[in-house]
Design a protein around this motif. Structure first.
Motif, PDB file in Angstrom:
ATOM      1  N   GLU A  86       0.829  -1.219   0.000  1.00 51.84           N
ATOM      2  CA  GLU A  86       0.000   0.000   0.000  1.00 51.84           C
ATOM      3  C   GLU A  86       0.858   1.261   0.000  1.00 51.84           C
ATOM      4  O   GLU A  86       1.875   1.327   0.682  1.00 51.84           O
ATOM      5  N   MET A  87       0.411   2.244  -0.776  1.00 52.43           N
ATOM      6  CA  MET A  87       1.184   3.474  -0.866  1.00 52.43           C
ATOM      7  C   MET A  87       0.976   4.321   0.384  1.00 52.43           C
ATOM      8  O   MET A  87      -0.110   4.347   0.953  1.00 52.43           O
ATOM      9  N   GLU A  88       2.040   5.009   0.759  1.00 53.90           N
ATOM     10  CA  GLU A  88       1.955   5.904   1.916  1.00 53.90           C
ATOM     11  C   GLU A  88       1.014   7.077   1.607  1.00 53.90           C
ATOM     12  O   GLU A  88       0.933   7.521   0.473  1.00 53.90           O
ATOM     13  N   ASP A  89       0.321   7.541   2.623  1.00 52.94           N
ATOM     14  CA  ASP A  89      -0.568   8.689   2.468  1.00 52.94           C
ATOM     15  C   ASP A  89       0.253   9.936   2.117  1.00 52.94           C
ATOM     16  O   ASP A  89       1.311  10.155   2.679  1.00 52.94           O
ATOM     17  N   THR A  90      -0.266  10.749   1.200  1.00 51.52           N
ATOM     18  CA  THR A  90       0.394  12.017   0.895  1.00 51.52           C
ATOM     19  C   THR A  90      -0.581  13.151   1.215  1.00 51.52           C
ATOM     20  O   THR A  90      -1.761  12.917   1.493  1.00 51.52           O
ATOM     21  N   ILE A  91      -0.081  14.363   1.097  1.00 57.31           N
ATOM     22  CA  ILE A  91      -0.929  15.551   1.286  1.00 57.31           C
ATOM     23  C   ILE A  91      -2.113  15.518   0.307  1.00 57.31           C
ATOM     24  O   ILE A  91      -3.206  15.991   0.632  1.00 57.31           O
ATOM     25  N   PHE A  92      -1.891  14.922  -0.874  1.00 55.88           N
ATOM     26  CA  PHE A  92      -2.977  14.899  -1.862  1.00 55.88           C
ATOM     27  C   PHE A  92      -4.104  13.945  -1.440  1.00 55.88           C
ATOM     28  O   PHE A  92      -5.277  14.212  -1.717  1.00 55.88           O
ATOM     29  N   SER A  93      -3.762  12.843  -0.755  1.00 58.65           N
ATOM     30  CA  SER A  93      -4.820  11.971  -0.222  1.00 58.65           C
ATOM     31  C   SER A  93      -5.677  12.740   0.767  1.00 58.65           C
ATOM     32  O   SER A  93      -6.889  12.558   0.841  1.00 58.65           O
ATOM     33  N   LYS A  94      -5.024  13.583   1.554  1.00 58.11           N
ATOM     34  CA  LYS A  94      -5.756  14.379   2.546  1.00 58.11           C
ATOM     35  C   LYS A  94      -6.657  15.409   1.871  1.00 58.11           C
ATOM     36  O   LYS A  94      -7.754  15.701   2.357  1.00 58.11           O
ATOM     37  N   ILE A  95      -6.199  15.950   0.748  1.00 57.66           N
ATOM     38  CA  ILE A  95      -7.051  16.886  -0.013  1.00 57.66           C
ATOM     39  C   ILE A  95      -8.259  16.132  -0.579  1.00 57.66           C
ATOM     40  O   ILE A  95      -9.394  16.623  -0.512  1.00 57.66           O
TER      41      ILE A  95
END
Ligand code: AMP
Length: 137
Positions: free
Chosen positions: A1-10
């Protein structure tokens, strides 16, 4: 699984953004540090790292959104063209490891300089072209 980024939070609305377009598979919002007013990012909702691991359907969805919104980005700032740019891996300047394309409005050729280009020998070009052909899977 890919790590969460700022874009996931957006995407999850945990971080605010100036969202300009959304559909089932993609999201577009203003870059927080624009190269020019109107500078917009287009991302897939699916957390794909970059071109090296993107699946066809994700790339197609992102490219459709780029095509759909580019005229609106251009016209919103009275520009005449756009750059569509994308960085893949740190060596190429990728900072956020969630696939994204930049749409940057451009008003005239003279407002920026192109990347410096060099001359290249025919032999070197032929050798590199051969290596690329041999590496395509
Ligand atoms: P790069 O990975 O080099 O294409 O750069 C990532 C881009 O994302 C940069 O242009 C940043 O200004 C932009 N960026 C980073 N965080 C945010 C954010 N929270 N909202 C909008 N844009 C962002």
């Amino acid at each position: 699984e890919m790590e969460d980024t700022i874009f996931s939070k957006i995407i999850r609305r945990e971080v605010p953004a100036d969202i300009v377009y959304e559909d089932d598979d993609t999201l577009a919002f203003l870059d927080i540090k624009p190269v020019a007013p109107g500078h917009t990012l287009v991302i897939p909702k699916k957390p794909v790292r970059n071109i090296f691991d993107a699946d066809d359907a994700t790339l197609i969805a992102v490219m459709r959104t780029i095509q759909k919104i580019s005229p609106a980005v251009r016209d919103a700032v009275g520009a005449h063209g756009v750059h569509i740019n994308s960085n893949h891996e740190a060596a190429a300047g990728q900072i956020v490891f969630h696939l994204h394309f930049h749409i940057v409005p451009r008003h005239s050729r003279s407002e920026f300089s192109f990347w410096p280009q060099k001359d290249f020998s025919r032999d070197d070009a032929a050798a590199i072209a051969e290596k690329i052909r041999a590496n395509i899977k």
